[in-house]
Structures are given as C-alpha cells and as structure tokens.
Design a protein around this motif. Structure first.
Motif, PDB file in Angstrom:
ATOM      1  N   THR A 216      18.116 -17.415  -0.297  1.00  0.00           N
ATOM      2  CA  THR A 216      17.186 -17.898  -1.318  1.00  0.00           C
ATOM      3  C   THR A 216      16.128 -16.838  -1.578  1.00  0.00           C
ATOM      4  OG1 THR A 216      15.469 -18.871   0.112  1.00  0.00           O
ATOM      5  CG2 THR A 216      17.437 -20.218  -0.302  1.00  0.00           C
ATOM      6  N   HIS A 217      15.315 -17.099  -2.600  1.00  0.00           N
ATOM      7  CA  HIS A 217      14.225 -16.158  -2.885  1.00  0.00           C
ATOM      8  C   HIS A 217      13.239 -16.104  -1.725  1.00  0.00           C
ATOM      9  CE1 HIS A 217      12.209 -19.969  -4.010  1.00  0.00           C
ATOM     10  NE2 HIS A 217      11.081 -19.326  -3.805  1.00  0.00           N
ATOM     11  N   GLY A 218      13.177 -17.186  -0.929  1.00  0.00           N
ATOM     12  CA  GLY A 218      12.287 -17.205   0.220  1.00  0.00           C
ATOM     13  C   GLY A 218      12.724 -16.299   1.352  1.00  0.00           C
ATOM     14  N   ALA A 251      17.521  -3.877  -9.760  1.00  0.00           N
ATOM     15  CA  ALA A 251      18.672  -4.781  -9.828  1.00  0.00           C
ATOM     16  C   ALA A 251      18.237  -6.240  -9.905  1.00  0.00           C
ATOM     17  CB  ALA A 251      19.565  -4.582  -8.605  1.00  0.00           C
ATOM     18  N   TRP A 252      19.101  -7.044 -10.502  1.00  0.00           N
ATOM     19  CA  TRP A 252      18.994  -8.494 -10.398  1.00  0.00           C
ATOM     20  C   TRP A 252      19.633  -8.932  -9.082  1.00  0.00           C
ATOM     21  CZ3 TRP A 252      16.592 -12.041 -13.453  1.00  0.00           C
ATOM     22  CH2 TRP A 252      16.178 -11.630 -14.720  1.00  0.00           C
ATOM     23  N   TYR A 253      19.007  -9.877  -8.391  1.00  0.00           N
ATOM     24  CA  TYR A 253      19.590 -10.495  -7.206  1.00  0.00           C
ATOM     25  C   TYR A 253      19.916 -11.946  -7.547  1.00  0.00           C
ATOM     26  CZ  TYR A 253      18.339  -6.421  -4.466  1.00  0.00           C
ATOM     27  OH  TYR A 253      18.260  -5.132  -3.976  1.00  0.00           O
ATOM     28  N   THR A 254      21.166 -12.309  -7.383  1.00  0.00           N
ATOM     29  CA  THR A 254      21.630 -13.641  -7.769  1.00  0.00           C
ATOM     30  C   THR A 254      21.757 -14.532  -6.534  1.00  0.00           C
ATOM     31  OG1 THR A 254      23.929 -12.878  -7.662  1.00  0.00           O
ATOM     32  CG2 THR A 254      22.819 -12.779  -9.804  1.00  0.00           C
ATOM     33  N   PHE A 255      21.585 -15.844  -6.737  1.00  0.00           N
ATOM     34  CA  PHE A 255      21.567 -16.794  -5.626  1.00  0.00           C
ATOM     35  C   PHE A 255      22.607 -17.906  -5.808  1.00  0.00           C
ATOM     36  CE2 PHE A 255      17.121 -15.274  -6.066  1.00  0.00           C
ATOM     37  CZ  PHE A 255      17.021 -14.601  -4.858  1.00  0.00           C
ATOM     38  N   TYR A 256      23.224 -18.256  -4.714  1.00  0.00           N
ATOM     39  CA  TYR A 256      24.169 -19.380  -4.644  1.00  0.00           C
ATOM     40  C   TYR A 256      23.479 -20.632  -4.122  1.00  0.00           C
ATOM     41  CZ  TYR A 256      28.388 -21.851  -2.843  1.00  0.00           C
ATOM     42  OH  TYR A 256      29.387 -22.767  -2.564  1.00  0.00           O
ATOM     43  N   HIS A 257      22.538 -20.463  -3.193  1.00  0.00           N
ATOM     44  CA  HIS A 257      21.903 -21.594  -2.512  1.00  0.00           C
ATOM     45  C   HIS A 257      20.530 -21.975  -3.046  1.00  0.00           C
ATOM     46  CE1 HIS A 257      24.812 -22.390   0.602  1.00  0.00           C
ATOM     47  NE2 HIS A 257      24.770 -21.157   1.077  1.00  0.00           N
ATOM     48  N   TYR A 261      15.439 -20.807  -8.148  1.00  0.00           N
ATOM     49  CA  TYR A 261      15.746 -19.619  -8.928  1.00  0.00           C
ATOM     50  C   TYR A 261      17.240 -19.328  -8.892  1.00  0.00           C
ATOM     51  CZ  TYR A 261      10.741 -18.525  -8.980  1.00  0.00           C
ATOM     52  OH  TYR A 261       9.395 -18.561  -9.179  1.00  0.00           O
ATOM     53  N   ARG A 262      17.763 -18.949 -10.057  1.00  0.00           N
ATOM     54  CA  ARG A 262      19.147 -18.488 -10.133  1.00  0.00           C
ATOM     55  C   ARG A 262      19.232 -16.985  -9.839  1.00  0.00           C
ATOM     56  NH1 ARG A 262      22.123 -22.880  -9.439  1.00  0.00           N
ATOM     57  NH2 ARG A 262      22.195 -24.289 -11.219  1.00  0.00           N
ATOM     58  N   ALA A 263      18.230 -16.263 -10.303  1.00  0.00           N
ATOM     59  CA  ALA A 263      18.237 -14.811 -10.107  1.00  0.00           C
ATOM     60  C   ALA A 263      16.821 -14.268 -10.252  1.00  0.00           C
ATOM     61  CB  ALA A 263      19.158 -14.133 -11.125  1.00  0.00           C
ATOM     62  N   LEU A 264      16.565 -13.173  -9.547  1.00  0.00           N
ATOM     63  CA  LEU A 264      15.294 -12.464  -9.646  1.00  0.00           C
ATOM     64  C   LEU A 264      15.568 -10.975  -9.787  1.00  0.00           C
ATOM     65  CD1 LEU A 264      13.193 -14.207  -6.836  1.00  0.00           C
ATOM     66  CD2 LEU A 264      12.855 -14.455  -9.303  1.00  0.00           C
ATOM     67  N   GLN A 265      14.726 -10.319 -10.573  1.00  0.00           N
ATOM     68  CA  GLN A 265      14.808  -8.873 -10.713  1.00  0.00           C
ATOM     69  C   GLN A 265      13.555  -8.255 -10.114  1.00  0.00           C
ATOM     70  OE1 GLN A 265      14.580  -7.277 -14.723  1.00  0.00           O
ATOM     71  NE2 GLN A 265      15.943  -5.576 -14.227  1.00  0.00           N
ATOM     72  N   TYR A 266      13.742  -7.254  -9.263  1.00  0.00           N
ATOM     73  CA  TYR A 266      12.621  -6.613  -8.572  1.00  0.00           C
ATOM     74  C   TYR A 266      12.446  -5.171  -9.051  1.00  0.00           C
ATOM     75  CZ  TYR A 266      13.322 -10.447  -5.203  1.00  0.00           C
ATOM     76  OH  TYR A 266      13.469 -11.675  -4.604  1.00  0.00           O
ATOM     77  N   SER A 269       9.176  -1.381  -5.796  1.00  0.00           N
ATOM     78  CA  SER A 269       8.400  -1.781  -4.624  1.00  0.00           C
ATOM     79  C   SER A 269       8.688  -3.223  -4.183  1.00  0.00           C
ATOM     80  CB  SER A 269       6.897  -1.610  -4.912  1.00  0.00           C
ATOM     81  OG  SER A 269       6.516  -2.385  -6.032  1.00  0.00           O
ATOM     82  N   GLY A 270       9.670  -3.857  -4.806  1.00  0.00           N
ATOM     83  CA  GLY A 270      10.044  -5.213  -4.406  1.00  0.00           C
ATOM     84  C   GLY A 270       9.241  -6.309  -5.067  1.00  0.00           C
ATOM     85  N   VAL A 271       8.535  -5.984  -6.140  1.00  0.00           N
ATOM     86  CA  VAL A 271       7.758  -6.971  -6.891  1.00  0.00           C
ATOM     87  C   VAL A 271       8.639  -7.548  -8.001  1.00  0.00           C
ATOM     88  CG1 VAL A 271       5.749  -7.331  -8.382  1.00  0.00           C
ATOM     89  CG2 VAL A 271       5.582  -5.827  -6.378  1.00  0.00           C
ATOM     90  N   VAL A 272       8.598  -8.875  -8.175  1.00  0.00           N
ATOM     91  CA  VAL A 272       9.403  -9.524  -9.207  1.00  0.00           C
ATOM     92  C   VAL A 272       8.937  -9.091 -10.595  1.00  0.00           C
ATOM     93  CG1 VAL A 272      10.026 -11.740 -10.255  1.00  0.00           C
ATOM     94  CG2 VAL A 272       9.888 -11.538  -7.764  1.00  0.00           C
TER      95      VAL A 272
END
Length: 283
Positions: A216-218, A251-257, A261-266, A269-272
């Motif tokens: 997850t995004h967490g 990159a976009w990071y996609t989530f199954y669980h 959020y379905r996806a986040l792009q960072y 420096s790892g900031v959304v």
C-alpha cells in the motif's frame, strides 16, 4: 473503475474483492503510532485492503496482473479469519469494458498466495477448473515450485484448488522475463521466495508494480516490511533498489491491495507529484 494511462499502456482496476487484516501484521515491527499516521485503521486494529487485479492493455493485447480473491472458494471460517467483506466480481468488471475472460491474452502472477491466485480457478460440480482456459500464466519458477510443495508455513496460503487445474498453462522464468519490449517481470523474493514485480518502460514513461513488497501507499518507507513476509530483509533491500530506480524515472507505482490509492507517482526525492485515488474515497 479507475484507469491510468502510462505511455502506450492503459491500466484499469477490476473488482477483485476486499478484506480486513490486522494492521500490526501488515506493518510488522513498525509501531502503531507510526504506521497509523500513514494508513487508516479501525477500532479492531484492522486495515481495509483490496485484492483488485489490474487489466493492462498494451499493443492490442489484454494482460491481467494477479486475479483477485475468487468467488465461492473460501469457507465461512476462512472468510471470518481473513476478514473478507466482498469476494471477486471479475467477470462483471470485464463486461463493463465489453470484454470477457476469453479476451485475456496472458496473466502475470506476482506470486501465488491465495488472495492473488484464487481467481485463477472456479468450482464446477465437484472439480475446480481454469477460469482462463489456454491462457498463459506467468510466474517465477521458485514461486511455482513452492506453490506445489509448500512448507509448514506456506501451506496455509498455497492451495491445491488454485493450481491443480492450471498446470498446463503455467510458464515460468528464472530471474527476468520480457513480456514485450517495454514490459517485463523480475523476480525479487522477499514477500515470498518466488515473489516478482512488473516493470513497464516506454521512453520516459514508467510504471512499477511492486506487488506485496510495497502493498500500500503506507508501505513506502523502505524499512517497513510486513509480518507476512517470509524474507523481510530481502523485501527491504529489493524495495530500496526499486524505489531508487523508480524515483529517478518519476515512475508510477501501482497497487493491488491499497483501499485508497490505485497509483502514485513520485519525484526523485520520493515526494508524491501525481495520484490516482479510488473513486469511493477521498483521503
């Protein structure tokens, strides 16, 4: 259904089910005061999780990333223990896109735990049969071996009803396999010994499906591994490697669980810098 365009790839999230698991188990040794700031938790210390397959449409072909919770396969005890509120509704999701299971060209399995693999088969009479007859099912050779020969711990998640009827469809790889020029699966280990991620790169466009090493995004923090991980140190090192890789490429990071959020792009420096939320939620 939410949809994301990354280069020439179109990703659509299907309805694969929802369950609630103990937040402490999902965040391992991380103290609750820390992880609960990142991901909502209820009064029972449970967090909501999706099990939603991703339909990946690329070059006229339909790929499926994992297959959901399945339907009618869990006992009442399992439904209760796994906190299952809703089972899969995969076929009706495909119908809304004017597709059927017969339109799926290939299935990419990050790993074969029940909550990812139950959608591969269904009960027909007294037997379990393939939901996607004759469709190639790709997973790592290590994962496929453990699926058929689970140990004392993994036997609780690798179930014969999810693999016996699809054996002839399974195609395995060792370290890495190119599905197309832009799309590949890479064995990482960590969550399970055979766990894999999916990486897509089309020029400057990139998405990385980290599957359960960033569930997850967490779980963005590279040190946060689940108690469910068989090899948590491997998860940490692989997450560090692939977060660094993806950050450099925005990159976009996609989530199954992820239930929010379905996806986040960072950014580097790892900031959304961009996000795709589940429509039912504002978080």
């Amino acid at each position: 259904m939410e949809r994301l365009q990354v280069g020439k790839a179109t990703l659509t999230w299907l309805n694969g089910g929802v369950n609630f698991l103990d937040g402490g188990a999902m965040f391992g040794v991380v103290p609750k005061p820390l992880w609960s700031r990142k991901y909502p938790v209820n009064e029972k210390n449970q967090i909501e999780l999706r099990t939603d397959p991703i339909l990946l449409q690329l070059d006229g072909k339909n790929y499926l990333i994992d297959t959901g919770m399945g339907n009618g396969k869990l006992s009442e005890k399992q439904m209760r223990n796994f906190g299952v509120l809703e089972e899969s509704n995969l076929e009706s999701s495909l119908e809304k896109l004017h597709l059927t299971v017969a339109d799926i060209d290939c299935i990419l399995m990050s790993h074969l735990h029940f909550d990812h693999a139950c959608g591969l088969t269904k009960k027909l009479g007294d037997e379990y049969v393939s939901v996607f007859p004759d469709v190639p099912i790709i997973t790592s050779s290590i994962e496929w071996k453990e699926m058929r020969n689970p140990n004392i711990r993994s036997i609780n998640t690798y179930w014969p009803m999810n693999w016996e009827s699809i054996q002839e469809q399974v195609k395995t790889f060792e370290d890495e396999i190119h599905i197309t020029d832009e799309l590949k699966m890479i064995h990482t280990g960590g969550h399970s010994d055979g766990h894999s991620i999916v990486v897509f790169e089309d020029g400057e466009n990139c998405f990385i499906h980290m599957a359960d090493i960033m569930a997850t995004h967490g779980h963005q923090n590279k040190l946060w591994a689940m108690a469910y991980d068989d090899y948590p140190v491997t998860s940490v090192h692989e997450k560090e490697k692939w977060m660094e890789y993806g950050y450099e490429r925005k990159a976009w990071y996609t989530f199954y669980h992820d239930a929010y959020y379905r996806a986040l792009q960072y950014d580097e420096s790892g900031v959304v810098i961009d996000e795709l939320k589940r429509k039912q939620y504002e978080y």
